[in-house]
Design a protein around this motif. Structure first.
Motif, PDB file in Angstrom:
ATOM      1  N   TYR A  34       0.907  -1.215  -0.119  1.00  0.00           N
ATOM      2  CA  TYR A  34      -0.138  -0.014  -0.155  1.00  0.00           C
ATOM      3  C   TYR A  34       0.734   1.271   0.076  1.00  0.00           C
ATOM      4  CZ  TYR A  34      -3.859  -2.981   0.795  1.00  0.00           C
ATOM      5  OH  TYR A  34      -4.979  -3.997   0.897  1.00  0.00           O
ATOM      6  N   TYR A 107     -18.612   9.569   1.010  1.00  0.00           N
ATOM      7  CA  TYR A 107     -19.159   8.926  -0.596  1.00  0.00           C
ATOM      8  C   TYR A 107     -20.445   8.751  -0.345  1.00  0.00           C
ATOM      9  CZ  TYR A 107     -18.717   4.682   2.711  1.00  0.00           C
ATOM     10  OH  TYR A 107     -18.815   3.970   3.708  1.00  0.00           O
ATOM     11  N   ARG A 111     -22.971   5.402   5.404  1.00  0.00           N
ATOM     12  CA  ARG A 111     -23.857   5.132   6.694  1.00  0.00           C
ATOM     13  C   ARG A 111     -23.146   4.629   7.706  1.00  0.00           C
ATOM     14  NH1 ARG A 111     -29.407   5.184   5.679  1.00  0.00           N
ATOM     15  NH2 ARG A 111     -29.823   5.289   3.467  1.00  0.00           N
ATOM     16  N   ASP A 113     -22.434   1.269  10.294  1.00  0.00           N
ATOM     17  CA  ASP A 113     -22.820  -0.206   9.991  1.00  0.00           C
ATOM     18  C   ASP A 113     -22.970  -0.579  11.478  1.00  0.00           C
ATOM     19  OD1 ASP A 113     -20.153  -0.372  11.055  1.00  0.00           O
ATOM     20  OD2 ASP A 113     -19.724  -1.717   9.276  1.00  0.00           O
ATOM     21  N   TYR A 197      -9.242   5.309  11.702  1.00  0.00           N
ATOM     22  CA  TYR A 197      -9.329   4.952  10.170  1.00  0.00           C
ATOM     23  C   TYR A 197      -9.103   6.112   9.521  1.00  0.00           C
ATOM     24  CZ  TYR A 197     -11.767   0.328  11.337  1.00  0.00           C
ATOM     25  OH  TYR A 197     -11.970  -1.014  11.520  1.00  0.00           O
ATOM     26  N   THR A 247     -13.867  -4.269  -2.155  1.00  0.00           N
ATOM     27  CA  THR A 247     -15.061  -4.687  -1.464  1.00  0.00           C
ATOM     28  C   THR A 247     -15.171  -4.891  -0.238  1.00  0.00           C
ATOM     29  OG1 THR A 247     -13.929  -6.706  -2.064  1.00  0.00           O
ATOM     30  CG2 THR A 247     -15.472  -6.153  -4.092  1.00  0.00           C
ATOM     31  N   SER A 249     -16.141  -2.665   3.724  1.00  0.00           N
ATOM     32  CA  SER A 249     -17.743  -1.889   4.039  1.00  0.00           C
ATOM     33  C   SER A 249     -17.761  -0.782   3.421  1.00  0.00           C
ATOM     34  CB  SER A 249     -17.257  -1.558   5.659  1.00  0.00           C
ATOM     35  OG  SER A 249     -16.808  -2.483   6.436  1.00  0.00           O
ATOM     36  N   THR A 250     -16.699  -0.285   2.806  1.00  0.00           N
ATOM     37  CA  THR A 250     -16.842   0.967   2.009  1.00  0.00           C
ATOM     38  C   THR A 250     -17.349   0.731   0.758  1.00  0.00           C
ATOM     39  OG1 THR A 250     -15.079   1.873   3.285  1.00  0.00           O
ATOM     40  CG2 THR A 250     -15.717   3.314   1.112  1.00  0.00           C
ATOM     41  N   GLN A 253     -20.887  -0.188   0.487  1.00  0.00           N
ATOM     42  CA  GLN A 253     -22.069   0.881   0.591  1.00  0.00           C
ATOM     43  C   GLN A 253     -21.932   1.942  -0.825  1.00  0.00           C
ATOM     44  OE1 GLN A 253     -20.995   2.867   4.349  1.00  0.00           O
ATOM     45  NE2 GLN A 253     -22.370   1.589   5.302  1.00  0.00           N
ATOM     46  N   ARG A 270     -10.811  -8.329  -5.211  1.00  0.00           N
ATOM     47  CA  ARG A 270      -9.773  -9.304  -5.051  1.00  0.00           C
ATOM     48  C   ARG A 270     -10.322 -10.426  -4.081  1.00  0.00           C
ATOM     49  NH1 ARG A 270      -4.058  -6.957  -2.681  1.00  0.00           N
ATOM     50  NH2 ARG A 270      -5.216  -6.562  -0.648  1.00  0.00           N
ATOM     51  N   THR A 271     -11.074  -9.985  -3.079  1.00  0.00           N
ATOM     52  CA  THR A 271     -11.681 -10.856  -2.142  1.00  0.00           C
ATOM     53  C   THR A 271     -13.156 -10.398  -1.959  1.00  0.00           C
ATOM     54  OG1 THR A 271      -9.670 -11.142  -1.075  1.00  0.00           O
ATOM     55  CG2 THR A 271     -11.492 -11.990   0.117  1.00  0.00           C
ATOM     56  N   LYS A 381     -12.776 -11.032   8.536  1.00  0.00           N
ATOM     57  CA  LYS A 381     -12.880  -9.682   7.961  1.00  0.00           C
ATOM     58  C   LYS A 381     -14.150  -9.069   8.909  1.00  0.00           C
ATOM     59  CE  LYS A 381     -10.957 -10.247   3.610  1.00  0.00           C
ATOM     60  NZ  LYS A 381     -10.086  -9.323   2.794  1.00  0.00           N
ATOM     61  N   GLY A 433      -9.474   1.334   1.551  1.00  0.00           N
ATOM     62  CA  GLY A 433      -9.277   1.245   2.946  1.00  0.00           C
ATOM     63  C   GLY A 433      -8.180   2.262   3.691  1.00  0.00           C
ATOM     64  N   TYR A 550      -6.649  -5.997   6.495  1.00  0.00           N
ATOM     65  CA  TYR A 550      -6.091  -4.864   7.489  1.00  0.00           C
ATOM     66  C   TYR A 550      -6.126  -5.534   9.108  1.00  0.00           C
ATOM     67  CZ  TYR A 550     -10.647  -3.190   9.290  1.00  0.00           C
ATOM     68  OH  TYR A 550     -11.952  -2.981   9.746  1.00  0.00           O
TER      69      TYR A 550
HETATM   70  P1  NAP Z   1     -10.982  -2.371   3.793  1.00  0.00           P
HETATM   71  O1  NAP Z   1     -12.085  -3.102   4.519  1.00  0.00           O
HETATM   72  O2  NAP Z   1      -9.942  -2.264   3.934  1.00  0.00           O
HETATM   73  O3  NAP Z   1     -11.195  -2.602   2.074  1.00  0.00           O
HETATM   74  C1  NAP Z   1     -10.289  -2.360   1.263  1.00  0.00           C
HETATM   75  C2  NAP Z   1     -10.428  -3.277  -0.014  1.00  0.00           C
HETATM   76  O4  NAP Z   1      -9.667  -3.000  -0.989  1.00  0.00           O
HETATM   77  C3  NAP Z   1     -10.621  -4.712   0.023  1.00  0.00           C
HETATM   78  O5  NAP Z   1     -11.497  -5.259  -0.497  1.00  0.00           O
HETATM   79  C4  NAP Z   1      -9.252  -4.975  -0.617  1.00  0.00           C
HETATM   80  O6  NAP Z   1      -9.206  -6.363  -1.090  1.00  0.00           O
HETATM   81  C5  NAP Z   1      -9.236  -4.067  -1.817  1.00  0.00           C
HETATM   82  N1  NAP Z   1      -7.942  -3.898  -2.311  1.00  0.00           N
HETATM   83  C6  NAP Z   1      -6.853  -3.448  -1.677  1.00  0.00           C
HETATM   84  N2  NAP Z   1      -5.894  -3.576  -2.594  1.00  0.00           N
HETATM   85  C7  NAP Z   1      -6.367  -4.121  -3.696  1.00  0.00           C
HETATM   86  C8  NAP Z   1      -5.794  -4.334  -5.054  1.00  0.00           C
HETATM   87  N3  NAP Z   1      -4.612  -4.120  -5.306  1.00  0.00           N
HETATM   88  N4  NAP Z   1      -6.494  -4.820  -5.832  1.00  0.00           N
HETATM   89  C9  NAP Z   1      -7.849  -5.093  -5.483  1.00  0.00           C
HETATM   90  N5  NAP Z   1      -8.440  -4.620  -4.869  1.00  0.00           N
HETATM   91  C10 NAP Z   1      -7.515  -4.222  -3.588  1.00  0.00           C
HETATM   92  O7  NAP Z   1     -11.393  -0.921   3.643  1.00  0.00           O
HETATM   93  P2  NAP Z   1     -12.779  -0.144   3.720  1.00  0.00           P
HETATM   94  O8  NAP Z   1     -13.920  -0.967   3.296  1.00  0.00           O
HETATM   95  O9  NAP Z   1     -12.758   1.048   3.740  1.00  0.00           O
HETATM   96  O10 NAP Z   1     -13.301  -0.534   5.383  1.00  0.00           O
HETATM   97  C11 NAP Z   1     -12.313  -0.097   6.236  1.00  0.00           C
HETATM   98  C12 NAP Z   1     -12.966  -0.242   7.771  1.00  0.00           C
HETATM   99  O11 NAP Z   1     -13.688   1.109   8.010  1.00  0.00           O
HETATM  100  C13 NAP Z   1     -14.133  -1.290   7.728  1.00  0.00           C
HETATM  101  O12 NAP Z   1     -13.743  -2.327   8.146  1.00  0.00           O
HETATM  102  C14 NAP Z   1     -15.145  -0.575   8.948  1.00  0.00           C
HETATM  103  O13 NAP Z   1     -14.656  -1.148  10.041  1.00  0.00           O
HETATM  104  C15 NAP Z   1     -14.779   0.918   8.555  1.00  0.00           C
HETATM  105  N6  NAP Z   1     -15.950   1.315   7.768  1.00  0.00           N
HETATM  106  C16 NAP Z   1     -17.187   1.494   8.470  1.00  0.00           C
HETATM  107  C17 NAP Z   1     -18.164   1.906   7.948  1.00  0.00           C
HETATM  108  C18 NAP Z   1     -19.392   2.216   8.510  1.00  0.00           C
HETATM  109  O14 NAP Z   1     -19.528   2.297   9.612  1.00  0.00           O
HETATM  110  N7  NAP Z   1     -20.497   2.750   7.750  1.00  0.00           N
HETATM  111  C19 NAP Z   1     -18.140   2.278   6.403  1.00  0.00           C
HETATM  112  C20 NAP Z   1     -17.073   2.066   5.809  1.00  0.00           C
HETATM  113  C21 NAP Z   1     -15.697   1.733   6.479  1.00  0.00           C
HETATM  114  P3  NAP Z   1      -8.923  -7.654  -0.102  1.00  0.00           P
HETATM  115  O15 NAP Z   1     -10.172  -7.866   0.574  1.00  0.00           O
HETATM  116  O16 NAP Z   1      -8.417  -8.801  -0.880  1.00  0.00           O
HETATM  117  O17 NAP Z   1      -7.553  -7.236   0.839  1.00  0.00           O
END
Ligand code: NAP
Length: 598
Positions: A34, A107, A111, A113, A197, A247, A249-250, A253, A270-271, A381, A433, A550
């Motif tokens: 990253y 974005y 919301r 979660d 975050y 894919t 949480s973000t 949404q 990716r996953t 996850k 992320g 992460y």
């Molecule tokens: P994340 O969970 O870290 O997801 C990052 C995504 O990017 C993963 O699907 C990852 O794939 C993908 N990715 C990274 N490098 C890549 C590559 N080279 N090629 C293709 N895909 C790639 O980040 P996030 O969705 O922003 O969420 C982070 C945390 O923030 C959440 O777990 C949650 O706790 C919080 N959050 C909360 C809310 C809410 O309350 N509404 C909303 C959003 C986020 P892999 O899965 O394969 O690694």
């Protein structure tokens, strides 16, 4: 082996598949895959919500308390201090307003979660009613601003300001705080609440900087390009081909609103995420108004108790997450009653099987449905919930580009390459992320020098060492609100409530009793770190077998982050430590503390 109750499930084959899927995704570069939004990529960090920085003269000030960060942690600490009638507080915030996560993450579709009635703070005190069970980000942001107004926190806040250095002055017993705007502030106490975050990351894919279309991270959404706002109406995407990477949480949404407005949407996966039922619904106002005084604390605690595996008479939240935790709690009881681990593991696999079957039931194209099925243990996850994410794959304008666990190959000036094929795009959205529990100084961007000229980086070169995750020896009057070595609830707000109360009570105690400097001894820190490591063992061992994310340092934990784990005893035991320390007037802490009376 098949199971007699569920004859079509081959548990051994699924376990084998989980292992294979994990191995496909393990990478030697781990966290090194990253990039942060700095240097060449600093343009990705620009604030689209306030594109022009306002002008002001540098501030020179003496203050009791500097709080770095105006998100939940900073805001709630300031509120608790105000409740002690502490008025001399300077809040320094990078954004142009309060809100933290909810300031930056705007974005479409954003919301909470965790249920809003327990996630959004201070509902009873402010009278704010979330409009839905899972409130929109814009409402949560408004609530942060309302809290700031109610407690008069705008008064001495410095927005659009980045704290750069903290240096402890032994003679004055104060921190000298310097910012990117030339401010110099002398403070008796510093609370760093820079967020969990808050440091967005991009994938280190060759060619990112050469893409000629629009591209941005989800936490810096470019509405000037997409049109619309967090409610959708993304009219700027008409006629456009959009690629979304991620894919988590973000991703789940923001994909549905983008799918509604873009001509073509390519989701690069990716996953696959686990996506269970959300069940969002408008708030029943008469129900909300009928809640008895004190309901909020009780409800917050009810969720934390369930999610900590402590069964209660009632599940007040009653959603997919709390149901999941009810099952986990029942499992913990079964384990204590000697139920075989194999049986418990099967229950866990069945849970994910339900999620996979939900995909089949919703997504019509069989190949797409197959690619959207997650193959990992449920808690590897952060579980995802949505009522409209899987449905988008039935739209003609949406294509799932499954990378088979490999991720994107490269970005070209025109688009994204996967499996040798170039997908031409007008826009790339990085839903990739944030840093999480990595190096504190890197994530926060702070350079901190404590007693004897020793930097925090040096002090923690072999891993973070804290008392209660908030203080460390050699850095008096400094409080760090983070998840490392702290007991975290699934509902971050609950942890922020408890940490902020503890910090505010301790600061107030010092101000009232003229304690010049408070810091834990090396022995107290060593004891706490030892306890954290001992208790975090089972969770660490579970995550070590998980698919990379992460939550497990991408399956490849660097040695310098060896000690970066939450307090393994769970939030309830952690809150009890804080309560007990407060209840004895911080005597336990102060006895083990370098304690200088001014
Ligand atoms: P994340 O969970 O870290 O997801 C990052 C995504 O990017 C993963 O699907 C990852 O794939 C993908 N990715 C990274 N490098 C890549 C590559 N080279 N090629 C293709 N895909 C790639 O980040 P996030 O969705 O922003 O969420 C982070 C945390 O923030 C959440 O777990 C949650 O706790 C919080 N959050 C909360 C809310 C809410 O309350 N509404 C909303 C959003 C986020 P892999 O899965 O394969 O690694």
């Amino acid at each position: 082996m098949t199971d007699s109750v569920t004859p079509d499930i081959d548990f051994d084959a699924l376990e084998k598949r989980y292992t294979e899927e994990r191995e496909k995704r393990l990478r030697a570069d781990g966290l090194g895959q990253y990039l942060s939004l700095s240097g060449t990529f600093s343009s990705f960090d620009a604030d689209p919500n306030a594109p022009t920085a306002f002008e002001r003269e540098p501030v020179e000030r003496r203050t009791d308390i500097v709080i770095i960060g105006g998100g939940y942690g900073g805001l709630l600490t300031a509120v608790q201090l105000r409740k002690h009638n502490v008025t001399d507080i300077t809040i320094i915030e990078k954004g142009a307003d309060f809100g933290g996560t909810w300031y930056w993450n705007r974005y479409p579709g954003v919301r909470c979660d965790v249920e809003s009635y327990i996630y959004v703070p201070m509902l009873e005190e402010t009278g704010f009613v979330p409009s839905e069970k899972y409130a929109k980000g814009a409402e949560i942001y408004e609530q942060c601003r309302l809290i700031a107004r109610k407690f008069d926190l705008y008064r001495d806040a410095l927005f659009q300001t980045i704290t750069k250095t903290l240096a402890w002055n032994e003679t004055t017993q104060r921190w000298l705080v310097r910012t990117n705007r030339g401010d110099t502030i002398e403070a008796r106490f510093v609370v760093s609440a820079t967020g969990v975050y808050s440091s967005p990351k991009l994938p280190k894919i060759p060619g990112i900087e050469a893409f000629e279309g629009a591209s941005f991270h989800t936490s810096r959404w470019d509405y000037a390009f997409t049109g619309g706002d967090t409610d959708g109406n993304l009219t700027g995407l008409k006629g456009k081909k959009v690629g979304v990477i991620g894919t988590g949480s973000t991703g789940i949404q923001c994909v549905p609103p983008v799918a509604e407005y873009a001509d073509e949407l390519y989701l690069f996966q990716r996953t696959p995420a686990s996506v269970d039922i959300r069940g969002n619904r408008p708030t029943d106002i008469s129900w909300f108004k009928s809640l008895p005084s004190g309901w909020e604390t009780e409800r917050v605690m009810n969720f934390t108790l369930w999610t900590s595996g402590v069964p209660q008479v009632e599940d007040m939240i009653d959603d997919s997450m709390s149901n999941l935790c009810r099952e986990t709690a029942a499992q913990a009881v079964a384990r204590s009653e000697g139920v075989d681990e194999d049986e418990l593991n099967k229950a866990e696999i069945l849970r994910m099987e339900r999620v996979r079957r939900r995909v089949e039931a919703i997504v019509k194209d069989k190949t797409t449905a197959e690619a959207l099925k997650p193959y990992f243990h449920y808690f590897c996850k952060r579980p995802g919930f949505s009522d409209d994410y899987l449905q988008v794959f039935n739209r003609r304008n949406v294509t799932l580009v499954d990378t088979g666990g490999n991720g994107i190959e490269k970005v070209t000036p025109r688009g994204i390459v996967v499996g040798g094929r170039e997908y031409e795009l007008d826009c790339i959205v990085y839903a990739t992320g944030f840093d999480f529990m990595t190096s504190f100084t890197r994530e926060s961007g702070l350079s901190i020098v404590g007693t004897g000229g020793r930097s925090l980086e040096e002090h923690w070169s072999h891993g973070a060492k804290t008392l209660f995750g908030m203080q460390t020896n050699g850095f008096p009057n400094l409080f760090l609100l983070s998840m490392v070595q702290a007991g975290m609830s699934v509902n971050y707000r609950h942890s922020a409530d408890e940490q902020s109360k503890y910090v505010a009570d301790l600061i107030f105690h010092c101000l009232k009793n003229e304690v010049g400097a408070v810091e834990p001894t090396a022995e107290a820190v060593e004891e706490w770190v030892g306890l954290c490591m001992e208790l975090s063992g089972p969770n660490r061992r579970f995550h070590e077998k998980c698919t990379p994310s992460y939550l497990n340092f991408e399956g490849n934990r660097p040695p310098e982050l060896e000690l970066n784990a939450p307090f393994g005893g769970g939030p309830l035991a952690y809150f009890e430590y804080l309560e007990k320390t407060k209840a004895d007037g911080f005597k336990g802490l102060l006895e083990f503390t370098r304690h200088v009376v001014k």
